[in-house]
Design a protein around this motif. Structure first.
Motif, short mmCIF file in Angstrom:
data_model
loop_
_atom_site.label_atom_id
_atom_site.label_comp_id
_atom_site.label_asym_id
_atom_site.label_seq_id
_atom_site.Cartn_x
_atom_site.Cartn_y
_atom_site.Cartn_z
N VAL A 197 91.84 26.30 34.14
CA VAL A 197 90.39 25.75 33.70
C VAL A 197 89.28 25.72 34.86
CG1 VAL A 197 89.10 23.57 32.94
CG2 VAL A 197 91.56 24.41 32.01
N PHE A 198 89.72 25.30 36.00
CA PHE A 198 88.89 25.35 37.48
C PHE A 198 88.41 26.63 37.50
CE2 PHE A 198 90.67 21.26 38.31
CZ PHE A 198 89.34 20.62 38.54
N ILE A 199 89.24 28.03 37.38
CA ILE A 199 89.02 29.44 37.65
C ILE A 199 87.90 29.85 36.74
CG2 ILE A 199 89.98 31.75 37.50
CD1 ILE A 199 92.63 30.58 38.70
N LEU A 200 88.23 29.43 35.39
CA LEU A 200 86.93 29.75 34.39
C LEU A 200 85.71 29.16 34.79
CD1 LEU A 200 89.15 29.92 31.15
CD2 LEU A 200 88.62 31.83 32.50
N ALA A 201 85.90 27.74 35.02
CA ALA A 201 84.72 27.15 35.48
C ALA A 201 83.80 27.76 36.73
CB ALA A 201 85.06 25.66 35.53
N GLY A 202 84.81 27.92 37.55
CA GLY A 202 84.11 28.72 38.80
C GLY A 202 83.43 29.92 38.51
N ALA A 203 84.12 30.81 37.89
CA ALA A 203 83.53 31.86 37.33
C ALA A 203 82.33 31.62 36.57
CB ALA A 203 84.76 32.85 36.46
N ALA A 204 82.32 30.75 35.69
CA ALA A 204 80.87 30.74 34.97
C ALA A 204 79.77 30.14 36.00
CB ALA A 204 81.08 29.52 33.78
N ILE A 205 80.13 29.32 36.77
CA ILE A 205 79.25 28.61 37.79
C ILE A 205 78.68 29.77 38.67
CG2 ILE A 205 78.93 27.15 39.69
CD1 ILE A 205 81.01 25.23 38.41
N ILE A 206 79.63 30.58 39.20
CA ILE A 206 79.22 31.72 40.12
C ILE A 206 78.26 32.59 39.63
CG2 ILE A 206 80.12 33.72 41.23
CD1 ILE A 206 82.72 32.05 41.86
N SER A 207 78.55 32.89 38.13
CA SER A 207 77.82 33.82 37.55
C SER A 207 76.24 33.22 37.23
CB SER A 207 78.31 34.09 36.06
OG SER A 207 77.43 34.92 35.28
N ALA A 208 76.15 31.80 36.98
CA ALA A 208 75.02 31.11 36.77
C ALA A 208 74.08 31.08 38.05
CB ALA A 208 75.18 30.13 35.77
N TRP A 209 75.05 30.76 39.07
CA TRP A 209 74.22 30.20 40.35
C TRP A 209 74.86 30.98 41.46
CZ3 TRP A 209 74.62 25.19 43.24
CH2 TRP A 209 73.59 25.24 44.22
N SER A 210 74.59 31.89 42.02
CA SER A 210 75.35 32.60 43.18
C SER A 210 75.42 31.75 44.27
CB SER A 210 74.86 34.02 43.34
OG SER A 210 73.33 34.03 43.81
N ASP A 211 74.52 31.07 44.66
CA ASP A 211 74.20 30.17 45.55
C ASP A 211 75.37 29.07 45.87
OD1 ASP A 211 72.15 31.49 47.40
OD2 ASP A 211 70.80 30.83 45.56
N VAL A 212 76.17 28.85 44.72
CA VAL A 212 77.19 27.87 44.64
C VAL A 212 78.25 28.08 45.99
CG1 VAL A 212 79.02 29.08 43.34
CG2 VAL A 212 78.70 26.55 43.30
N PHE A 213 77.92 29.27 46.35
CA PHE A 213 79.12 29.59 47.45
C PHE A 213 78.60 28.74 48.96
CE2 PHE A 213 79.65 33.78 45.44
CZ PHE A 213 81.11 33.66 45.10
N TYR A 214 77.43 28.40 48.93
CA TYR A 214 77.04 27.39 49.92
C TYR A 214 77.90 25.91 49.83
CZ TYR A 214 72.88 29.97 51.58
OH TYR A 214 72.16 30.82 52.42
N LEU A 215 77.92 25.47 48.53
CA LEU A 215 78.74 24.33 48.28
C LEU A 215 80.24 24.70 48.78
CD1 LEU A 215 76.97 23.15 45.08
CD2 LEU A 215 76.52 22.43 47.35
N PHE A 216 80.74 25.78 48.00
CA PHE A 216 82.37 26.04 48.19
C PHE A 216 82.58 25.82 49.79
CE2 PHE A 216 83.02 28.36 43.86
CZ PHE A 216 83.01 27.22 43.00
#
Length: 420
Positions: A117-136
């Motif tokens: 579930v987290f993997i799918l959610a992570g993929a969706a978030i990355i696809s929508a907002w690439s700058d999420v890597f700052y938060l990661f």
């Protein structure tokens, strides 16, 4: 290598089949796995995971192969760390050893579901907002810093894991029994249907698995952004974890610097994620929304760094002064206990060999500084009692046989206070 719907279906089918095989043939009948059984099946599951990575090489997909192995090794290391907490939880609930397999397999299954579930959610978030890597990246750096707080923080965390809010709530509002009824989840007492501690320990481990996902998923997304590689590396790192537990149980606590090694790995991946985010920056308040010219870390470099950190961690744990001290204290207890359990059927050769091992490690334990004894022994009174009982048994046996035996100093047997 083309990753399509058929690839996903085949992969998920294989993983589900492996889980069902475990449920049907390994934990259906409660038993304590032998070292041989645990070693064989651990090797099989590790072998399957390594062979799976070779499939990418066969298709000429070197990049995905390196990403998979990097993710697998990282997730496997984090999974081994998880075993520490599982051990604490099962000890807290006093799970009989023959039922621990079932608890662990449930934990692995729940972890696989929750992390998917987290993997799918992570993929969706990355696809929508690439700058999420700052938060990661920032999240991993914070987790890495938390790892460095030391054993006291870890002990407090483990206590919280074993006695979390939802488990305490369930005990208060739901009818629960204080005794196990085999490996059943429910039992009947005085005509009432009650939960057994087996169900509560599974709930506790399941909730703990969710917490573990918060560091494992960002960590692997720092090595690859392909959901298929993330899923397979995570899944195969969890497969065989049950067998690994019984194989290295008793050796886990010898990895005294594991938390520092994992902290270094998470910190390294955190930095890698932030560099990646800067390189593909879109935030308007950073460099005007333009990409920042920074050095990025290749996945092949990440793989070498992760493997290097783990090698250094293991060698430092086993061969540093602290690691050698722990080995001496554990072996003094182990071989003293074994000697005290020898019965009349033991031959003279067996008794002499047991005496020599006990004497050797007791002398090594005598050399351990008081600082390390205080740090490494949680129950020094129990530890001392085991050694004292063994040597008293030896003296009595020698006197009965008319032999003289060496004595040990009082610094070990008169320690007060937890078993290694």
């Amino acid at each position: 290598m083309e990753i399509n719907a058929l690839t996903w279906i085949i992969t998920i089918s294989v993983i589900v089949a492996l889980l069902l095989f475990d449920y049907i043939f390994h934990v259906r009948k409660a038993h304590i796995p032998s070292i041989r059984e645990a070693a064989i099946w651990s090797a099989i599951y590790v072998g399957i995971a390594l062979v799976f990575g070779l499939v990418f090489f066969l298709f000429g997909d070197t990049q995905h192969a390196i990403e998979y192995y990097s993710g697998y090794i990282t997730e496997k290391a984090l999974s081994v760390d998880n075993l520490f907490v599982f051990l604490v939880i099962m000890a807290s609930f006093q799970v009989p050893r023959e039922y621990q397999q079932k608890v662990l397999l449930f934990g692995i299954t729940f972890a696989l579901i929750s992390r998917t579930v987290f993997i799918l959610a992570g993929a969706a978030i990355i696809s929508a907002w690439s700058d999420v890597f700052y938060l990661f990246g920032l999240a991993l750096l914070l987790i890495a810093g938390g790892q460095l707080k030391g054993e006291l923080a870890a002990d407090e965390k483990e206590k919280d894991e074993a006695d979390n809010f939802l488990v305490r709530f369930a005990k208060r509002v739901l009818p629960a029994s204080d005794r196990y009824d085999g490996d059943k989840l429910f039992t009947r007492e005085n005509g009432k249907r009650l939960m057994t501690p087996m169900l509560l320990v599974m709930v506790s481990i399941g909730l703990t698995d969710v917490l573990f996902a918060f560091d494992s998923i960002p960590a692997i997304y720092g090595l690859t952004q392909d959901p298929y590689i993330v899923f397979t590396a995570t899944a195969f790192s969890l497969m065989g974890l049950r067998q690994l537990f019984f194989l290295i149980d008793g050796l886990l606590d010898r990895l005294v610097y594991l938390s520092y090694g994992l902290s270094a790995i998470l910190g390294f991946i955190g930095v890698k994620l932030i560099l990646h985010a800067l390189h593909d920056n879109n935030l308007p308040f950073i460099n005007g929304g333009e990409n920042v010219p920074v050095v990025t870390i290749e996945t092949s470099t990440s793989l070498m760094v992760i493997v290097g950190i783990l090698i250094v961690t293991v060698f430092a744990s086993l061969y540093s002064p602290k690691g050698r001290a722990l080995v001496a204290l554990q072996n003094a207890e182990k071989f003293s206990h074994r000697y005290s359990k020898l019965d009349d059927s033991a031959s003279a050769e067996e008794r002499q060999a047991a005496e020599e091992k006990m004497d050797r490690w007791t002398r090594e334990a005598e050399k351990v500084s008081q600082h390390f004894r205080d740090e490494l022994l949680d129950h020094k009174d129990s530890y001392s009692e085991i050694i004292r009982t063994a040597h008293e048994t030896r003296v009595a046996t020698a006197q009965a046989e008319g032999r003289d035996v060496p004595t040990i100093s009082n610094s070990i047997v008169k320690n007060e206070g937890p078993k290694v």
